[in-house]
Each structure stands twice: as structure tokens, then as C-alpha cells.
Scaffold this active site. Sequence first.
Site, PDB file in Angstrom:
ATOM      1  N   LEU A  83       0.582  -1.448  -0.308  1.00 16.08           N
ATOM      2  CA  LEU A  83       0.339   0.406  -0.163  1.00 16.08           C
ATOM      3  C   LEU A  83       0.709   1.327   0.379  1.00 16.08           C
ATOM      4  O   LEU A  83       1.735   0.791   0.421  1.00 16.08           O
ATOM      5  CB  LEU A  83      -1.412   0.243   0.936  1.00 16.08           C
ATOM      6  CG  LEU A  83      -1.071  -0.885   1.201  1.00 16.08           C
ATOM      7  CD1 LEU A  83      -3.095  -0.859   2.803  1.00 16.08           C
ATOM      8  CD2 LEU A  83      -2.636  -1.375   0.191  1.00 16.08           C
ATOM      9  N   ASP A  84       0.590   2.049  -0.781  1.00 17.09           N
ATOM     10  CA  ASP A  84       0.945   3.439  -0.544  1.00 17.09           C
ATOM     11  C   ASP A  84       0.297   4.495   0.366  1.00 17.09           C
ATOM     12  O   ASP A  84      -0.244   3.970   1.068  1.00 17.09           O
ATOM     13  CB  ASP A  84       1.667   4.083  -2.204  1.00 17.09           C
ATOM     14  CG  ASP A  84      -0.473   4.642  -2.304  1.00 17.09           C
ATOM     15  OD1 ASP A  84      -0.473   5.034  -1.937  1.00 17.09           O
ATOM     16  OD2 ASP A  84       0.156   4.593  -3.748  1.00 17.09           O
ATOM     17  N   SER A  85       1.051   5.592   0.513  1.00 20.45           N
ATOM     18  CA  SER A  85       0.477   7.030   1.704  1.00 20.45           C
ATOM     19  C   SER A  85      -0.733   6.912   1.646  1.00 20.45           C
ATOM     20  O   SER A  85      -2.076   7.580   2.530  1.00 20.45           O
ATOM     21  CB  SER A  85       1.304   8.128   1.936  1.00 20.45           C
ATOM     22  OG  SER A  85       1.758   8.936   0.486  1.00 20.45           O
ATOM     23  N   ILE A  93      -4.309   2.589  -0.933  1.00 22.18           N
ATOM     24  CA  ILE A  93      -4.234   1.936  -1.837  1.00 22.18           C
ATOM     25  C   ILE A  93      -2.874   0.876  -2.370  1.00 22.18           C
ATOM     26  O   ILE A  93      -2.306   1.666  -1.993  1.00 22.18           O
ATOM     27  CB  ILE A  93      -4.795   2.262  -3.015  1.00 22.18           C
ATOM     28  CG1 ILE A  93      -4.270   3.877  -3.380  1.00 22.18           C
ATOM     29  CG2 ILE A  93      -6.178   3.426  -2.594  1.00 22.18           C
ATOM     30  CD1 ILE A  93      -5.069   4.424  -4.631  1.00 22.18           C
TER      31      ILE A  93
END
Lengths: 138, 138, 138, 138
Positions: free
Chosen positions: B19-21, B24
Site C-alpha cells: 500500500l502507498d501513503s 491503496i
Amino acid sequence: MKQDKYIFTLEIAVRDYELDSEGIVNNAIYLHYLEHTRHAFVKQEGIPFGSLTRDGLIPVVRRMTIDYHTPLRSGDVMLSRLWIEREGARFIFYQDIFNKASGETIVNAVVTIVCMENGRINRGDDLAAHISKYLDKA
Amino acid sequence: MKQDKYIFTLEIAVRDYELDSEGIVNNAIYLHYLEHTRHAFVKQEGIPFGSLTRDGLIPVVRRMTIDYHTPLRSGDVMLSRLWIEREGARFIFYQDIFNKASGETIVNAVVTIVCMENGRINRGDDLAAHISKYLDKA
Amino acid sequence: MKQDKYIFTLEIAVRDYELDSEGIVNNAIYLHYLEHTRHAFVKQEGIPFGSLTRDGLIPVVRRMTIDYHTPLRSGDVMLSRLWIEREGARFIFYQDIFNKASGETIVNAVVTIVCMENGRINRGDDLAAHISKYLDKA
Amino acid sequence: MKQDKYIFTLEIAVRDYELDSEGIVNNAIYLHYLEHTRHAFVKQEGIPFGSLTRDGLIPVVRRMTIDYHTPLRSGDVMLSRLWIEREGARFIFYQDIFNKASGETIVNAVVTIVCMENGRINRGDDLAAHISKYLDKA
């Protein structure tokens, strides 16, 4: 105060894809920074890892201890610094990362590297010969 | 409706570090899922990529088009499916990823692969021989 | 010759952990480079993505096409360049990566971005206002 | 023999993009495996990290020691196991990874986690309440 022991410093900027879902650099990414710093050191110093490999020596990480103090965030720039000591067959990389702007300590890491030769740990004399000036310093 | 063309399906669970910040799965990670799916297909089918390599053939991605429809999130499980067509020297992998629970389309990707041989594009007959039953189907 | 359309160039050095088992930069990593370039562009230009987000606008990648020409390897430095066009609600980032030393084209990418607002595609006028000087140029 | 202390085991297959240019899983990737294992443990046990977060508690890795014994390679499947001890405010995750096929030890890791609350280390009683049955066991 060990700061004067540092023999190499690399400036690295955080890339946003290195952030995790909490908006801070993911723990595993620091190992990338540390490896990147060691490779940049090796490259700058002209230590012929290629020739080591041709001689059948493969440096591998045997142990790593890392203390996480303050997380890096989007936009941060770090100073990644290191010095080295030898303990017999083991080469100990002391690696610290600081926030360039604030000076804060981000992580302290101790990375133990050995040279493998035909599947066994090499005595390390070949690698030591290449970095003797840094070992004297340490 | 092309669903019946699928020749391989792999179930993959999202790992939280993907996941990114924004919480997602990061865009780049889908290329990892797609590559992992192709390799799992190859492995299951017993296509001897190792022997291809020994013959000096190296499959490489030449072009990729990916449409992002709905992002994956923590805890999601996907079904990653593919079918293949050949266009001369080029092998086209049609790869679609679906949310297993909801059936939603996550991404549609079209991946063009060619075989390199001594730095030049190979005609592809060797690879085609290995996957002929799938090319007939497509 | 579209080179004069570039509005931003970022220099990026390959990090060894970005290489895959064939010794070349993994396909997925280029999406990291491309995203990093877009974010660096935004940051340099002072485009307030933060304020966009506060207004409920979230830029997302909707489609990406990437052509892989020549792989990057250990020690390579790239120039990652971009220009932008608007097509209604869609913002098209044309992004090319070159080997700094040789000038070779590494990848050509076309990245379509839309702004989401409350789960629906926004008309894009707010984002367009922020980057109007670049849209005029294109 | 500490094997009977394990309270959770997760099976994870190596994905080829996790290999580095030497054909073995990159050192940093093991931290991903370890984090993924902790999250899977939490999820299976229904420990409401979400509710912890709503209460302002954020679990963070404070220290990690990892011994690398044998590298994982393409096609390998691992068993990632853990048990937990509490030392005041610190929760110690003992995490070991084994090659599923050969039983070989891949890595041994000790991961120290604390809960942050408003920027300070929390005493840990809330988290301890959620995992008390495992702490009794340890």
C-alpha cells in the site's frame, strides 16, 4: 562521540513511493538505503568487488541490527554515513542515517558482512587488503 | 465476453507493505502481480524457460498498457488471469485482475513480450512451440 | 522531434536493489521512476496538491502505456523528462527516460491522470488552473 | 528448543521480483515477509488494530535484529513463524523463517514494537490486554 569515525557520507532523498500507508518510510526501505550507501562507498573507493567475485568471493550480510528513532517522511533528505571495523572474518559496517535538515538521528544500524568462498566463510584477508586504510582508521 | 479465453488464474493476497501513503496498492505493484502471474503460469505449465535461456533466448517485456479501474486495499484478495496471442515475433499476454470478493475489475493489462537472442529479436518459433496449445485456443 | 516540449527533467541514479535477477532494472521499477518524476515536478512548481486534496480532489493514474527500449543497469544515471497535455477531464503526462551517458532512449511512457472528487471523475478545471502555463505550451 | 513457543505460522511463496541480481531474495525483502506475517497474525486473531488507532495508539517498530542463515531462491516456499513476549512497554516478536521443503532456517529475527500515543511511548497495557493469552504462553 563517534561522528569523526565516519569515512563516507551519502545524501539520499526520500521518494514518495517509499512511504507506507501511515505516510512514513516503511521499515524495510531503510535496508535499501543502507545497502545503497555501502555500494556507493564501494564504487567511490574503487574497491574491485567485481574482481573479488571473479576470485570466487561473495560478500553477504550475515547479521543486521537496526534501531529506528524517528521516521522519514515525504520530502525529507537524509545523510547516510558509515564506518567499518574488522573482527576476524567479519566486517562490521556501522551505518547511521540522519535527517539532513534537522540533524535528527533516523536509524542506527550495525551490519555484519562476511565473504563467502565456495559456500564457506572466507578468512577475509582479501577484502581487508582492499579497505585496509579504513580499518586502520577504525 | 472474453472471460472464457482465460487459460490461467492465480489467486494473490494484497500484502500491507504494497500500500502507498493513500492506503491503496501502489500503481507499480500491479506490474509485480502481473509478472508473478506470468511466472506462475510458466512454472505450472512446465514451460522450460531455463532451457530457453540455455539456448540463448531471453524473453523481455517490450510494451505494456495497463488500465486502472478500482484500487486494491488492505485485506483484498485478487484473481489474476491471463490468455495469450501470438503476432509474429511478439507474444501478447492479456492479463486482467479482479477483486475475488466483489468480482470488480481492478486492472486490464496488455503485455507484449519478445524473445531476444544475441541482442536481436528472435522470430519466436521456439517459444511458440512450447505454448502452441494456448495459441491455438486464442 | 518533441524534445523541445519537455517542461521538466529529473536526474535519477539507478540503485542496485532495483536490479532483478537478470542484472537489469525490473520493469515495475520504471513506474516508480515515473511517479517520482511527476511528484518532483509538482514539488518544484509549487503546485499545491495538498490544497487539492483538502478540496477533496485526488489525482489518480487511470491508464499507462510504457514502451521498453533499452534496460538500465547498475551504475547507470537517467534523465527522466516530461510534458503535459489536457484532454477534457484527462491530463496526459508524456514521460521519457534517457540514459544520461549514452543518450539512448530507455522508456517512453504515456500516463493518463484524472482527478477524483467524492468517488467521481472531476472535470479537471481546478488542476488545469494550477498548470495552465504548461498546458498552453503543449 | 523453542519451536513449541510458536503461536502463528504463515506460508509464503517467494515471488521472482523479490530476487536481486545474485538470484537470491534481497535482504530488505525479509522485513516485508516479517511485517506481512505480523499483520496476518493480527488479522487472524481479530486484534482490533483499527480500534487501537482510533484510541490514538500506533504500534511502531523500535528495533530489529535479523540473522541471515540461508538465502531463499526462486520457487522456494517459506514457513514464517512467531511468538511474543512483553517487557514493560515493549512487545518482543520472535520471528523465524524456515524453508518449507528442507526445514532449513532462513532467518531469525527479534523485532521490538512499542505503542506510540501522542508522540510518546505508551505503557502498553491496552495492547497487552488484546494479546494476553499469547503473553501467558510466552
